[in-house]
Design an enzyme around this catalytic site. Sequence first.
Site, PDB file in Angstrom:
ATOM      1  N   ASN A   8       0.865  -1.178   0.000  1.00 22.55           N
ATOM      2  CA  ASN A   8       0.000   0.000   0.000  1.00 22.55           C
ATOM      3  C   ASN A   8       0.903   1.230   0.000  1.00 22.55           C
ATOM      4  OD1 ASN A   8      -1.791   2.060   0.499  1.00 22.55           O
ATOM      5  ND2 ASN A   8      -2.208   1.463   2.617  1.00 22.55           N
ATOM      6  N   TRP A   9       0.962   1.889  -1.127  1.00 23.06           N
ATOM      7  CA  TRP A   9       1.895   3.019  -1.265  1.00 23.06           C
ATOM      8  C   TRP A   9       1.341   4.329  -0.706  1.00 23.06           C
ATOM      9  CZ3 TRP A   9       4.033   2.217  -6.966  1.00 23.06           C
ATOM     10  CH2 TRP A   9       4.812   1.049  -6.972  1.00 23.06           C
ATOM     11  N   LYS A  10       0.090   4.330  -0.297  1.00 18.81           N
ATOM     12  CA  LYS A  10      -0.522   5.539   0.272  1.00 18.81           C
ATOM     13  C   LYS A  10      -0.291   6.723  -0.685  1.00 18.81           C
ATOM     14  CE  LYS A  10       0.002   3.391   4.719  1.00 18.81           C
ATOM     15  NZ  LYS A  10       0.092   3.505   6.170  1.00 18.81           N
ATOM     16  N   HIS A  37      -9.383   1.251   4.563  1.00 15.99           N
ATOM     17  CA  HIS A  37      -8.109   1.432   5.277  1.00 15.99           C
ATOM     18  C   HIS A  37      -8.342   2.369   6.463  1.00 15.99           C
ATOM     19  CE1 HIS A  37      -4.054   2.689   6.243  1.00 15.99           C
ATOM     20  NE2 HIS A  37      -3.674   1.537   5.721  1.00 15.99           N
ATOM     21  N   GLU A  57      -6.730   4.768   7.599  1.00 17.13           N
ATOM     22  CA  GLU A  57      -6.530   6.200   7.316  1.00 17.13           C
ATOM     23  C   GLU A  57      -7.767   6.789   6.641  1.00 17.13           C
ATOM     24  OE1 GLU A  57      -2.758   5.747   5.349  1.00 17.13           O
ATOM     25  OE2 GLU A  57      -1.887   5.179   7.270  1.00 17.13           O
ATOM     26  N   GLU A  93      -5.463  -4.973  10.361  1.00 16.46           N
ATOM     27  CA  GLU A  93      -4.426  -3.971  10.597  1.00 16.46           C
ATOM     28  C   GLU A  93      -4.720  -3.247  11.905  1.00 16.46           C
ATOM     29  OE1 GLU A  93      -2.351  -2.722   6.711  1.00 16.46           O
ATOM     30  OE2 GLU A  93      -4.124  -1.484   6.937  1.00 16.46           O
ATOM     31  N   GLY A 138       2.523   2.130  10.788  1.00 21.24           N
ATOM     32  CA  GLY A 138       3.500   3.211  10.682  1.00 21.24           C
ATOM     33  C   GLY A 138       4.202   3.528  11.995  1.00 21.24           C
ATOM     34  N   SER A 183       3.333  -2.289  10.261  1.00 18.02           N
ATOM     35  CA  SER A 183       4.789  -2.361  10.483  1.00 18.02           C
ATOM     36  C   SER A 183       5.411  -3.696  10.069  1.00 18.02           C
ATOM     37  CB  SER A 183       5.134  -2.023  11.942  1.00 18.02           C
ATOM     38  OG  SER A 183       4.769  -0.675  12.227  1.00 18.02           O
ATOM     39  N   GLY A 225       2.881  -1.193   4.273  1.00 22.98           N
ATOM     40  CA  GLY A 225       2.926   0.223   3.934  1.00 22.98           C
ATOM     41  C   GLY A 225       4.354   0.665   3.672  1.00 22.98           C
ATOM     42  N   GLY A 226       4.987   1.251   4.685  1.00 22.10           N
ATOM     43  CA  GLY A 226       6.309   1.861   4.551  1.00 22.10           C
ATOM     44  C   GLY A 226       7.351   0.973   3.875  1.00 22.10           C
TER      45      GLY A 226
HETATM   46  P1  PGA Z   1       2.886   0.217   7.614  1.00 21.64           P
HETATM   47  O1  PGA Z   1       1.431   0.468   6.977  1.00 21.64           O
HETATM   48  O2  PGA Z   1       3.402  -1.089   7.033  1.00 21.64           O
HETATM   49  O3  PGA Z   1       3.711   1.393   7.195  1.00 21.64           O
HETATM   50  O4  PGA Z   1       2.700   0.110   9.097  1.00 21.64           O
HETATM   51  C1  PGA Z   1       0.530  -0.579   6.765  1.00 21.64           C
HETATM   52  C2  PGA Z   1      -0.735  -0.042   6.143  1.00 21.64           C
HETATM   53  O5  PGA Z   1      -1.155   1.069   6.485  1.00 21.64           O
HETATM   54  O6  PGA Z   1      -1.354  -0.715   5.290  1.00 21.64           O
END
Ligand code: PGA
Length: 236
Positions: A6-8, A89, A91, A159, A165, A195, A216-217
């Site tokens: 997930n590149w956000k 998600h 967010e 999640e 994050g 994470s 994500g990251g």
């Molecule tokens: P993260 O994000 O791996 O940076 O914790 C995961 C996500 O939001 O899907």
Amino acid sequence: MLVAGNWKMFKGPGETEAFLAAFEQPAGVEVVVCPPFVSLAAAVKGASVKSGVAVYAQNAHWESQGAYTGETSPEMLVELGVTGTLVGHSERRRLFGETDETVGRRARAALGAGLGVIACVGETLEQRESGDTELVLKIQVEAIGFAAGEHERLMLAYEPVWAIGTGRTATPEQAGEAHAFIKGLLDRPVLYGGSVKPENTAELLGQQGVDGALVGGASLEPDSFAAICRAAASIS
Ligand code: PGA
């Protein structure tokens, strides 16, 4: 095993193209990337060279067209060659007012248009600490299940919001427990997210009921994403 990145709100079309040119996909694992909307066309083009990488959007609306400023319909994604989408998600839920109802509607419409769906659920730290993790997961998962059923193209992602994050992951036991609980409500594959890094992938994905990862990251660099994909492939 499936690993989704997930590149956000990272990577325009140029960086997307460069990522896919550099990314070495290992055998034995399904790989998905979820770039921002403006980079989806570049991703579809780049992924067609790297056969096996699927391109998902980060969200999709429930109508096929209409007066919905800022939204994108599942049919438009299909036209572009995108094969699935994230929905719900944390967010989106926390920062953009998504509710269980809108998440359910988005999931149902995307599946109806022929897309795959990764529907995200998870509790906040406050909810976990007050003992409400299962209550929260039940409400979120049942809303998705009610809207979409046990559809063959539906996956869930667990999640925990406190692990996104933050560098803080659920323990393998916490993940295993949550995944078993979710599967008891809706019998579909469940990815773990929060994470995920090359160093913790094998331990987390080695848990029973953990069917892959939503990253994500650590999905933003081709090398670290490939390392996660290799770790997932080695335990599938
Ligand atoms: P993260 O994000 O791996 O940076 O914790 C995961 C996500 O939001 O899907």
